[in-house]
Design an enzyme around this catalytic site. Structure first.
Site, mmCIF file in Angstrom:
data_model
loop_
_atom_site.group_PDB
_atom_site.id
_atom_site.type_symbol
_atom_site.label_atom_id
_atom_site.label_comp_id
_atom_site.label_asym_id
_atom_site.label_seq_id
_atom_site.Cartn_x
_atom_site.Cartn_y
_atom_site.Cartn_z
ATOM 1 N N LYS A 140 0.367 3.096 -5.316
ATOM 2 C CA LYS A 140 1.132 3.338 -4.093
ATOM 3 C C LYS A 140 0.249 4.022 -3.032
ATOM 4 O O LYS A 140 -0.899 4.363 -3.305
ATOM 5 C CB LYS A 140 2.383 4.162 -4.416
ATOM 6 C CG LYS A 140 3.318 3.462 -5.439
ATOM 7 C CD LYS A 140 3.998 2.240 -4.852
ATOM 8 C CE LYS A 140 4.659 1.253 -5.780
ATOM 9 N NZ LYS A 140 5.480 1.628 -6.877
HETATM 10 C C1 LIG Z 1 6.683 1.215 -7.883
HETATM 11 C C2 LIG Z 1 8.120 0.885 -7.591
HETATM 12 C C3 LIG Z 1 9.183 1.550 -8.203
HETATM 13 C C4 LIG Z 1 9.004 2.499 -9.347
HETATM 14 O O1 LIG Z 1 8.181 3.541 -9.051
HETATM 15 P P1 LIG Z 1 7.720 4.481 -10.271
HETATM 16 O O2 LIG Z 1 7.214 5.709 -9.580
HETATM 17 O O3 LIG Z 1 6.634 3.735 -10.992
HETATM 18 O O4 LIG Z 1 8.880 4.742 -11.128
HETATM 19 C C5 LIG Z 1 10.475 1.274 -7.790
HETATM 20 N N1 LIG Z 1 10.719 0.364 -6.839
HETATM 21 C C6 LIG Z 1 9.724 -0.328 -6.246
HETATM 22 C C7 LIG Z 1 10.089 -1.314 -5.178
HETATM 23 C C8 LIG Z 1 8.402 -0.108 -6.609
HETATM 24 O O5 LIG Z 1 7.422 -0.811 -6.044
#
Ligand SMILES: *Cc1c(COP(=O)(O)O)cnc(C)c1O
Length: 399
Positions: A201
């Site tokens: 991210k």
């Molecule tokens: C990465 C992601 C998540 C989950 O995030 P985590 O921190 O890994 O639990 C949820 N929704 C979307 C759209 C994502 O890209």
């Protein structure tokens, strides 16, 4: 060469031409390493003062009078937000089909049913008209996903929610920092917004997330359920003037707190977000320029008052392309260019398809997008030469 490229592993002169380029990479430096060491040496490694500081700095960055609660993933954050809103068995929660399974799975954790809906053809964000058509007497909430880092049509979604008495929890895993009509995602008029700090991210703590909201009742419930349903968290237990051993369990909560080790990384990442965003914007602009004229549909930019976080750079092959998406991914990989697909729509996943008897015909826009969709490499450590190679390889394969 990007100035942020770490120098620890001197690469051969032709490395830009021979290395395998992943589609995403975290950007961690000496600052993060030093902050982690400092945390380890402090003797306090789980949730404590550093997590508090990360929450405060994150909320201050967003502005708008919001409060932030750190959690160990966005999945945990979405679960906590929906739990705090009282979502439970018999309830329906509307989510887009074009998302990661976490968006929908948290609804099942609570015994409620996610109702998948189609997305907007241009943005691949949840479609407001599709939401309106999916509302039933059981509908309790909407979870819009700001796909790739571009905000959903929040005015339409919030208006619908108000009209039907629905709650809104934004899945902002892609949307830091995203602006919608001049306001930061996280400070809009939804009930809560959840960010992710997963490794790929726009800022990362390895694993981590943040629940952001303004409602004190909701915040209190999220804080209690984040740590075993204990009415005061460990930090307070160890610093308050009450006896250290005293705590009260008021609900069967979860174990969703963020460690100070992770928060120490987060504080350093947050300081770099301006530079990270600028680099992502530059790379996105160069893709738009370098890929012009190819049989590719490029992702839309944010409109007036908007800001795209450019977490992802998803493109779609047009009908004029000389090859199919799967073949293009193979040929790119052979030439050392990593890509991904965001997403295989949830209605195509066995669990969701079978549990809710879903059919592809119900999601024509997500279906059409899925067949031609791939995500190109985009990350701050990507060098100019890396991106030039991606563009040249695509020109070679698609001309
Ligand atoms: C990465 C992601 C998540 C989950 O995030 P985590 O921190 O890994 O639990 C949820 N929704 C979307 C759209 C994502 O890209």
């Amino acid at each position: 060469m990007s100035p942020s490229r770490p120098q620890a592993h001197p690469a051969p002169a032709d490395s830009a031409a021979s290395e395998f380029l992943p589609f995403a990479l975290p950007d961690l430096g000496e600052e993060e390493a030093a902050a982690v060491l400092e945390c380890l040496r402090s003797g306090w490694i789980t949730t404590g003062a550093v997590s508090r500081r990360f929450e405060q700095e994150f909320a201050d960055f967003l502005g708008g009078g919001v409060t932030a609660v750190a959690v160990n993933s966005a999945t945990a954050g979405l679960h906590l937000a929906l739990e705090a809103l009282g979502i439970g068995p018999g309830d329906e929660v509307i989510v887009p089909t074009m998302t990661f399974t976490a968006t929908a799975e948290v609804v099942r954790y609570l015994g409620a049913d996610p109702v998948l809906v189609d997305v907007d053809d241009a943005t691949l964000c949840i479609d407001a008209e599709a939401i309106a058509a999916a509302i039933t007497p059981r509908t309790r909430a909407i979870v819009p996903v700001h796909y790739a880092g571009l905000a959903c049509d929040m005015n339409a979604i919030l208006a619908l929610a108000r009209r039907h008495g629905l709650r809104v929890v934004e899945d902002a895993a892609h949307a830091f920092p995203t602006l919608y009509r001049g306001r930061a995602v996280g400070t809009l008029d939804s009930d809560a917004t959840v960010f992710s700090f997963y490794a790929n991210k726009t800022i990362t703590t390895g694993e981590g997330g943040m629940v952001v909201c303004r409602d004190p009742e909701l915040l209190r419930r999220v804080r209690v359920m984040r740590l075993h349903g204990i009415s005061e968290d460990a930090f307070d237990r160890y610093t308050s003037r009450r006896p250290a051993w005293f705590y009260q369990v008021v609900a069967p909560g979860y174990k969703y707190n963020l460690t100070d080790i992770a928060a120490a990384i987060g504080c350093q990442q947050l300081r770099k977000i301006g530079a990270f965003l600028a680099r992502r914007q530059l790379l996105a602009a160069r893709y738009a320029e370098g890929l012009a004229g190819l049989p590719l549909r490029l992702p839309p930019d944010a409109g007036a008052g908007g800001q795209h976080a450019w977490h992802l750079y998803p493109v779609r092959l047009t009908a004029a392309a000389p090859l199919e998406r799967d073949r293009l991914i193979e040929l790119l990989a052979e030439r050392g260019v990593g890509t991904s697909v965001h997403y295989i729509p949830l209605h195509r996943q066995p669990y969701w398809r079978e549990r809710y008897d879903l059919r592809a015909e119900s999601f024509p826009r997500a279906e059409a997008a899925y067949r031609s969709l791939l995500t190109l490499p985009l990350y701050t450590r990507m060098r100019d030469a890396d991106q030039a190679r991606v563009i040249a390889t695509l020109r070679e394969l698609l001309c």
